[in-house]
Structures are given as structure tokens and as C-alpha cells.
Design an enzyme around this catalytic site. Structure first.
Site, short mmCIF file in Angstrom:
data_model
loop_
_atom_site.label_atom_id
_atom_site.label_comp_id
_atom_site.label_asym_id
_atom_site.label_seq_id
_atom_site.Cartn_x
_atom_site.Cartn_y
_atom_site.Cartn_z
N HIS A 54 5.40 -7.44 9.60
CA HIS A 54 4.91 -7.62 8.22
C HIS A 54 4.19 -6.37 7.75
O HIS A 54 3.11 -6.04 8.23
CB HIS A 54 3.96 -8.82 8.15
CG HIS A 54 3.57 -9.19 6.75
ND1 HIS A 54 4.47 -9.69 5.84
CD2 HIS A 54 2.37 -9.12 6.10
CE1 HIS A 54 3.84 -9.93 4.68
NE2 HIS A 54 2.57 -9.58 4.82
N GLN A 59 0.56 0.22 0.55
CA GLN A 59 -0.88 0.02 0.61
C GLN A 59 -1.56 0.98 1.59
O GLN A 59 -2.79 1.13 1.55
CB GLN A 59 -1.19 -1.44 0.97
CG GLN A 59 -0.79 -2.41 -0.13
CD GLN A 59 -1.06 -3.85 0.22
OE1 GLN A 59 -1.76 -4.17 1.18
NE2 GLN A 59 -0.49 -4.78 -0.55
N ARG A 80 -7.61 -7.39 -4.36
CA ARG A 80 -6.31 -7.48 -5.02
C ARG A 80 -6.35 -6.85 -6.41
O ARG A 80 -5.40 -6.17 -6.83
CB ARG A 80 -5.86 -8.95 -5.11
CG ARG A 80 -4.41 -9.10 -5.54
CD ARG A 80 -3.99 -10.55 -5.57
NE ARG A 80 -4.58 -11.26 -6.70
CZ ARG A 80 -4.05 -12.38 -7.22
NH1 ARG A 80 -2.97 -12.92 -6.68
NH2 ARG A 80 -4.62 -12.99 -8.23
N HIS A 268 0.38 -15.18 8.05
CA HIS A 268 -1.05 -15.54 8.09
C HIS A 268 -1.25 -16.98 8.58
O HIS A 268 -1.74 -17.19 9.67
CB HIS A 268 -1.75 -15.32 6.75
CG HIS A 268 -1.63 -13.94 6.21
ND1 HIS A 268 -1.99 -12.83 6.94
CD2 HIS A 268 -1.17 -13.48 5.01
CE1 HIS A 268 -1.76 -11.74 6.22
NE2 HIS A 268 -1.26 -12.10 5.05
N ASP A 319 0.56 -5.37 7.88
CA ASP A 319 0.25 -5.83 6.54
C ASP A 319 -0.18 -4.70 5.61
O ASP A 319 0.64 -3.91 5.15
CB ASP A 319 -0.81 -6.93 6.62
CG ASP A 319 -0.92 -7.76 5.34
OD1 ASP A 319 -0.35 -7.35 4.32
OD2 ASP A 319 -1.58 -8.81 5.36
#
Length: 455
Positions: A54, A59, A80, A268, A319
Site C-alpha cells: 500500500h 505523499q 488531509r 488499515h 502508505d
């Protein structure tokens, strides 16, 4: 290509003086108690490499930008908002350069493959590119540069929140209807014909809050034969929003209304009841755990002991890519359980090595989630392999299964000497073979991006 290792972990256990033959990216032969050939690549300890199941590669460029406490209580939701602002300045060139650096760093950390959960599809403001798959092709190009095994997971993101809230701000770059998403997948499939044969395509309905029951059913019906990845139950507010809208908790609702099978990966799944935990394990799906990011965002710890006790499959992902470290993901998963439960050696059933349980469990679950015949060193499997140096000061006092424990709890990624992705020898002596070029491209892109952010 032949690799000679002083020791290797095989499905039958530790073996000494192991000679591995690779042919067209696949393990073609394994001998133990062998003698090295003159042309063999010599390594110390050979293991099946993990898949990073993942990743949101873009990012990575935000790392360190969101660690300033704003007025009031910072949370996932304030993070976010900052991420959406960052998206306003991201171009296709930036995307490719950032992804290449991320994939390179993953390989240097010991990962052989990645699942890229890719949800930035459009231009600023939400206008599609002339080529609807423009940004997906940049991810493919980054994978080709680095040689990493790629499972590409385009994201269906249709709504701004639960109950079909409208998209706004940075979310506009994500948005697709089911019809538009199907068109995107067709364009990605066409682009993938130029990629290595181990490249895979799946789908990623972003979350229950960013899709809707009818859209989810439709996209799974049309495109659900391969990997299906979905964010779920990451935050308490997400759980309450879904309960208010759909009348059930997210994992409870998904297991009841979708045929969740081993090709599913639930990312998650942090906030589950004991019943949900057992039911999810029974489904055969993989839980995608991202311990560093989950700690960074304050998500909370996963219900590890109950899930492991129910024989649930799990894998690891990086992530947000704020810190790309295989060893740190492993230890953070275990330490999150220790901090909650106030005891040691939690993530193992009965007696045994915690590090071995974590490493081999993540190897198997990650390969399953990415639809790769990998996760073990066995004839017929992809040559996704990692070599570690047991003579390194962080490991030199250890032997046997203690090497797994040392790798998980005492070492850092400097003990990784070599990595093969589908038989391609991409990391040698701890360094990616394209490091200089990839790093230079990233630095140019990040200068341009930060100048735009600060303008």
C-alpha cells in the site's frame, strides 16, 4: 543468473550453502549444501523479499511538512486538508520523479514489489488530461525506471464523504464516475502492454465514504477479477459516519454486502470489534497494515492478537511514505501492540519467534494482496529476493531464527545488501543501480514543487 548464499530461508527451513538459479524472472532451481560457481553472485543470507502492498507515492514529497501543530487538536483530518493544498501544485513530471524515488527507496529497504494505490487522476480543478491515464502512465514509467514489481491500483473516488457528499478542493483531482473509471482502466491496460510480464492491474474503490453501495457493487461486478483494495475503518469518525449513513460499521457492512474473498485487501481496518476481526480473518482477505503511517496520523493500533489468533492474513505497506523502512514497519507493528497491551512478544501464536512470524506472515500476505507468485523462495515463484548481511554489527551475534528477530527489532535497512525484483538485480551492495539518476531527477522536481508551494 545464479546466486550463492551462505544460508537461505526455504519453505523447509534454514539451509546452508544454497545455490539459486533464476531464469526469466522466476526461480528455476535451488540446491543446498552446494558449491559456488565462479560466476555466481555471492551473498550472506537470502530471504524471500516482501511486497509493499500500500503506497501513495506522491505523499513522499510532503514528508516533514505536516509536523507543525495547528491551533486546536491536530488529527488525520487536518493532515488531509494540508495534503489537498499540496495537490494543487503537483504536475505529471513531479509525479513520475517522486514515484521513482519512492520505489527506489523501497527496494533499498528490502521490498521487491509495490501496490500503488493511485488516486490522483486529473489536472488541477478536476479536468481530465487528454490521455485519461496520463498520471497512471507516469507511475508505470517510474516502475520501469526502478525495476520494481508493480501492482497498479487505480482508485475509484466519486464522493467527498459519506452519504454522497460532493467533491471539493483537492478531491476534484480524484473524481470519477463508474463509467469514467472503466474508461480509465481500459487506457491503463493498453499502457501496461509495454511493461514487464509480472506487472499486475487491480482496482481500489477508495473507501465506503468515497464510493456508494451501488457504485461499489457495479465496479466490483465489472472489474473485480483481480486484486481489490479498499481503505476501511481507519478512523473513529469514519466508523461513525458510515454507521450514520449505512446503519452498520464499515467492516461489518462490507462483509455483509460484498463477497469478500482472498483477492480483497482491506487497508488499515484499525477500528474493528472482536466479531468483525474474526469474520474478516475467516474471509481469507488480507489486511494491509501501515504501522508507521498509522502511528504518524494517530489512527490507533490494529487488533493484532485476535486477528492472528484467527489465522488472519496480513501484509505491510508504507502508505504516506513519510518513512520508508521495512525493518521499522515490522517493529512498529509489534510495538503498537505492546504499548496497548502492556506486555511483550504479542504478535505470535503460542511460543516462537515474533520476528519470524511478522516477516514470513507479511511476505505471504503481501504477495497474495498484489497477486504475485512470490513471498517464498521456491521453484516456480518469482525471483523476489532480498539478501541481508548477518556479519553486520547489528546482526553478527545472532543465528537461526534470531536473524528474523534481529532484522525486525535490532537492525535498520543498512543490513540489506541486495534485492532482486522478478529476477532483476536492482540493489547491489545496499545501493540501487540507478540511484544517482533517480535522485537527481527527484531533487529537480522537488525544487520546482517547493518553489510553487512558496510562491
Amino acid at each position: 543468473m545464479k546466486i550463492f548464499s551462505n544460508r537461505a530461508w526455504l519453505p523447509s527451513g534454514w539451509r546452508e550453502n544454497v545455490r539459486v538459479s533464476l531464469d526469466q524472472g522466476v526461480v528455476a532451481g535451488i540446491e543446498d549444501n552446494a558449491t559456488a560457481g565462479a560466476a555466481d553472485i555471492r551473498v550472506d543470507t537470502l530471504l524471500p523479499a516482501l511486497s509493499n502492498l500500500h503506497s501513495h507515492s506522491f505523499q513522499r514529497a510532503m514528508a516533514g511538512m505536516t509536523e507543525f501543530r495547528a491551533a486546536g487538536q491536530d488529527s488525520f483530518w487536518t493532515w488531509r486538508t494540508l495534503m489537498y493544498r499540496f495537490l494543487d501544485h503537483l504536475t505529471p513530471d513531479h509525479m513520475e520523479a517522486i514515484a521513482a524515488l519512492v520505489f527506489m527507496e523501497m527496494q533499498e529497504a528490502g521490498y521487491a514489489s509495490v501496490g500503488e494505490f493511485h488516486y490522483v487522476h486529473h489536472q488541477q480543478g478536476g479536468h481530465p488530461y487528454d490521455d485519461r491515464a496520463e498520471l497512471s502512465t507516469r507511475i508505470l514509467a517510474a516502475a520501469a525506471q526502478t525495476g520494481i514489481g508493480l501492482t497498479h491500483l487505480p482508485v475509484l473516488y466519486s464522493y467527498g464523504g459519506a452519504n454522497k457528499a460532493e467533491l471539493s478542493g483537492g478531491q476534484l483531482r480524484f473524481g470519477n464516475s463508474v463509467e469514467d473509471f472503466s474508461e480509465l482502466l481500459g487506457a491503463v491496460e493498453a499502457a501496461m502492454t509495454a511493461m514487464p510480464s509480472d506487472t499486475r492491474l487491480g482496482i481500489a474503490p477508495h473507501s465506503l465514504r468515497a464510493t456508494a453501495p451501488d457504485d461499489l457493487a457495479e465496479v466490483v461486478s465489472r472489474h473485480g477479477n483481480g486484486p481489490i483494495h479498499i481503505h476501511i475503518a481507519e478512523q473513529p469518525r469514519e466508523v461513525s459516519d458510515i454507521v450514520d449513513w449505512l446503519g452498520e460499521r464499515p467492516v461489518q457492512w462490507l462483509l455483509k454486502h460484498q463477497d469478500v474473498k482472498p483477492n480483497w485487501c482491506l487497508i488499515h481496518a484499525t477500528h474493528m470489534t472482536q466479531t468483525e476481526t474474526a469474520s474478516l480473518a475467516k474471509s481469507g482477505a488480507v489486511v494491509g497494515l501501515c504501522p508507521i503511517t498509522e502511528a504518524n496520523l494517530g489512527d490507533g493500533p490494529f487488533n493484532g492478537p485476535a486477528y492472528l489468533g484467527a489465522a488472519g492474513a496480513f501484509g505491510l505497506g508504507s502508505d504516506s511514505n513519510i518513512r520508508i523502512s521495512l525493518t521499522e514497519e515490522l517493529r512498529t507493528l509489534e510495538y503498537s501492540q505492546r504499548l496497548r497491551d502492556l506486555c511483550r512478544n504479542v504478535m505470535v501464536n503460542g511460543a516462537g519467534s515474533v520476528g519470524k512470524t511478522l516477516y514470513l506472515g507479511a511476505a505471504a500476505g503481501g504477495a497474495q494482496a498484489l497477486n504475485r507468485k512470490a513471498g517464498k523462495l521456491e521453484i516456480g515463484c518469482l525471483g523476489d529476493l532480498v539478501a541481508i548481511d548477518s556479519t553486520h554489527p547489528q546482526l553478527c551475534a545472532l543465528h537461526g531464527d534470531q536473524l528474523f528477530d534481529g532484522l525486525c527489532f535490532a537492525a535498520d535497512d543498512r543490513v540489506v545488501s541486495d534485492v532482486w525484483s522478478a529476477g532483476c538485480h536492482m540493489v547491489k551492495d545496499g545501493r540501487h543501480i540507478q540511484r544517482d539518476r533517480i535522485t537527481a531527477n527527484y531533487c529537480r522536481a522537488i525544487r520546482d514543487l517547493t518553489n510553487a508551494l512558496n510562491a
